[in-house]
Design a protein around this motif. Structure first.
Motif, PDB file in Angstrom:
ATOM      1  N   PRO A  48       0.821  -1.224   0.000  1.00 60.18           N
ATOM      2  CA  PRO A  48       0.000   0.000   0.000  1.00 60.18           C
ATOM      3  C   PRO A  48       0.851   1.269   0.000  1.00 60.18           C
ATOM      4  O   PRO A  48       0.506   2.247  -0.679  1.00 60.18           O
ATOM      5  N   ALA A  49       1.954   1.246   0.751  1.00 63.16           N
ATOM      6  CA  ALA A  49       2.825   2.420   0.802  1.00 63.16           C
ATOM      7  C   ALA A  49       3.462   2.676  -0.561  1.00 63.16           C
ATOM      8  O   ALA A  49       3.510   3.822  -1.037  1.00 63.16           O
ATOM      9  N   PHE A  50       3.945   1.633  -1.209  1.00 66.09           N
ATOM     10  CA  PHE A  50       4.575   1.807  -2.515  1.00 66.09           C
ATOM     11  C   PHE A  50       3.545   2.206  -3.578  1.00 66.09           C
ATOM     12  O   PHE A  50       3.885   2.925  -4.529  1.00 66.09           O
ATOM     13  N   GLU A  51       2.313   1.765  -3.431  1.00 64.50           N
ATOM     14  CA  GLU A  51       1.258   2.209  -4.354  1.00 64.50           C
ATOM     15  C   GLU A  51       1.020   3.713  -4.218  1.00 64.50           C
ATOM     16  O   GLU A  51       0.818   4.415  -5.226  1.00 64.50           O
ATOM     17  N   GLU A 108       1.701   6.673  -7.145  1.00 63.79           N
ATOM     18  CA  GLU A 108       0.737   7.687  -7.579  1.00 63.79           C
ATOM     19  C   GLU A 108       1.315   9.089  -7.443  1.00 63.79           C
ATOM     20  O   GLU A 108       1.082   9.953  -8.300  1.00 63.79           O
ATOM     21  N   ARG A 109       2.100   9.341  -6.386  1.00 68.51           N
ATOM     22  CA  ARG A 109       2.737  10.656  -6.236  1.00 68.51           C
ATOM     23  C   ARG A 109       3.757  10.890  -7.343  1.00 68.51           C
ATOM     24  O   ARG A 109       3.860  11.998  -7.876  1.00 68.51           O
ATOM     25  N   MET A 110       4.497   9.867  -7.688  1.00 62.13           N
ATOM     26  CA  MET A 110       5.506  10.007  -8.738  1.00 62.13           C
ATOM     27  C   MET A 110       4.850  10.313 -10.086  1.00 62.13           C
ATOM     28  O   MET A 110       5.372  11.101 -10.878  1.00 62.13           O
ATOM     29  N   SER A 143       4.198  14.031 -10.417  1.00 68.36           N
ATOM     30  CA  SER A 143       5.346  14.928 -10.341  1.00 68.36           C
ATOM     31  C   SER A 143       6.127  14.894 -11.655  1.00 68.36           C
ATOM     32  O   SER A 143       6.353  13.819 -12.211  1.00 68.36           O
ATOM     33  N   PRO A 144       6.554  16.051 -12.184  1.00 67.64           N
ATOM     34  CA  PRO A 144       7.319  16.045 -13.433  1.00 67.64           C
ATOM     35  C   PRO A 144       8.569  15.166 -13.376  1.00 67.64           C
ATOM     36  O   PRO A 144       8.786  14.336 -14.272  1.00 67.64           O
ATOM     37  N   GLU A 145       9.371  15.325 -12.330  1.00 69.57           N
ATOM     38  CA  GLU A 145      10.575  14.490 -12.227  1.00 69.57           C
ATOM     39  C   GLU A 145      10.212  13.051 -11.917  1.00 69.57           C
ATOM     40  O   GLU A 145      10.819  12.114 -12.446  1.00 69.57           O
ATOM     41  N   GLY A 146       9.225  12.853 -11.065  1.00 64.27           N
ATOM     42  CA  GLY A 146       8.796  11.496 -10.744  1.00 64.27           C
ATOM     43  C   GLY A 146       8.275  10.778 -11.972  1.00 64.27           C
ATOM     44  O   GLY A 146       8.574   9.595 -12.198  1.00 64.27           O
ATOM     45  N   THR A 151      11.292  17.965   0.554  1.00 67.42           N
ATOM     46  CA  THR A 151      10.422  17.643  -0.558  1.00 67.42           C
ATOM     47  C   THR A 151      10.189  16.137  -0.641  1.00 67.42           C
ATOM     48  O   THR A 151      10.785  15.368   0.135  1.00 67.42           O
ATOM     49  N   ASP A 152       9.352  15.705  -1.553  1.00 67.55           N
ATOM     50  CA  ASP A 152       9.091  14.270  -1.741  1.00 67.55           C
ATOM     51  C   ASP A 152      10.344  13.619  -2.323  1.00 67.55           C
ATOM     52  O   ASP A 152      10.669  13.804  -3.503  1.00 67.55           O
ATOM     53  N   LEU A 153      11.036  12.861  -1.515  1.00 64.43           N
ATOM     54  CA  LEU A 153      12.346  12.324  -1.899  1.00 64.43           C
ATOM     55  C   LEU A 153      12.277  11.316  -3.032  1.00 64.43           C
ATOM     56  O   LEU A 153      13.265  11.099  -3.735  1.00 64.43           O
ATOM     57  N   MET A 154      11.124  10.680  -3.225  1.00 67.09           N
ATOM     58  CA  MET A 154      10.994   9.703  -4.294  1.00 67.09           C
ATOM     59  C   MET A 154      10.712  10.355  -5.646  1.00 67.09           C
ATOM     60  O   MET A 154      10.701   9.682  -6.673  1.00 67.09           O
ATOM     61  N   CYS A 155      10.492  11.646  -5.650  1.00 69.49           N
ATOM     62  CA  CYS A 155      10.179  12.358  -6.896  1.00 69.49           C
ATOM     63  C   CYS A 155      11.353  13.200  -7.373  1.00 69.49           C
ATOM     64  O   CYS A 155      11.165  14.183  -8.095  1.00 69.49           O
ATOM     65  N   ILE A 156      12.558  12.852  -6.977  1.00 72.44           N
ATOM     66  CA  ILE A 156      13.751  13.566  -7.405  1.00 72.44           C
ATOM     67  C   ILE A 156      14.571  12.662  -8.322  1.00 72.44           C
ATOM     68  O   ILE A 156      14.893  11.525  -7.964  1.00 72.44           O
TER      69      ILE A 156
END
Length: 224
Positions: A46-49, A53-55, A58-61, A194-199
């Motif tokens: 669930p967390a990775f899902e 969705e956040r990625m 996000s443009p970089e994600g 910031t959202d670290l997974m979207c960098i």
């Protein structure tokens, strides 16, 4: 792109069994990266899902999901040639001083889709970028502090269990240092940044380390 080895499909009971066995094993030996990885996968869907969705938003994600970059020696070796003030050079120094290799991460085995498998692998592979950016050592205290930040960012149960397991192995002096110094800082740092997974970290290797920290709202661990 294939993410690690062959994936294994588990039913609910099998997932629970793997999660419990991995949790017990990881608590007994926090150095077992394979057990920590299995725990993260079997409890973290669930967390990775949510991260996926956040990625996508996000443009970089979104670019990361399209291109699926891998943090492996063949792709990040140029960081070792970057000027000393850059993020890339700081990452290379962190890795080189510890004789770490980007190729040492265990494969993803228990995620159902290619997208989730990639997001899981990405979280695993950018871990050392986060050590570099937050200026955290790779010892038990540093790893536990980073797990607090990762929990704030992704709400992965494995991160919380890792903190519990790590702090249980501290000496009294280490425990006092962690809860007085690192834990309060990490809880604030994980929320503030910031959202670290979207960098798309690899595209910022050439930038000044202090500049990227400011841009991403990252507050390094204060000196003890």
């Amino acid at each position: 792109m294939m993410i690690g080895g062959a994936r294994v499909r588990l039913n609910v009971w099998q997932q629970a069994a793997v999660a419990m066995g991995s949790a017990i094993g990881a608590l007994m030996d926090p150095r077992r990266a394979d057990l920590i990885a299995a725990l993260g996968e079997t409890t973290g869907k669930p967390a990775f899902e949510r991260v996926l969705e956040r990625m996508k938003k996000s443009p970089e994600g979104h670019a990361i999901l399209l291109e699926r970059p891998r943090v492996i020696s063949a792709r990040v070796g140029h960081a070792w040639d970057m000027p000393a003030n850059t993020f890339g050079a700081a990452y290379a120094k962190f890795m080189g001083s510890r004789n770490f290799s980007p190729d040492d991460r265990p494969p993803v085995r228990f995620m159902e889709t290619d997208e989730l498998a990639y997001v899981t692998m990405r979280a695993r592979e950018v871990h050392d970028f986060w050590h570099t950016l937050f200026n955290l050592p790779s010892n038990l205290i540093g790893e536990s502090a980073l797990k607090v930040i990762e929990f704030e960012q992704m709400l992965l149960p494995m991160c919380l269990l890792s903190v519990i397991g790590g702090t249980a192995r501290f000496s009294e002096k280490q425990r006092a240092l962690f809860f007085q110094h690192y834990f309060p800082w990490a809880t604030r740092a994980g929320i503030r940044c910031t959202d670290l997974m979207c960098i798309y970290y690899e595209q910022h290797f050439h930038e000044d380390l202090d500049d990227v920290r400011r841009k991403w709202g990252i507050v390094p661990a204060p000196p003890q």
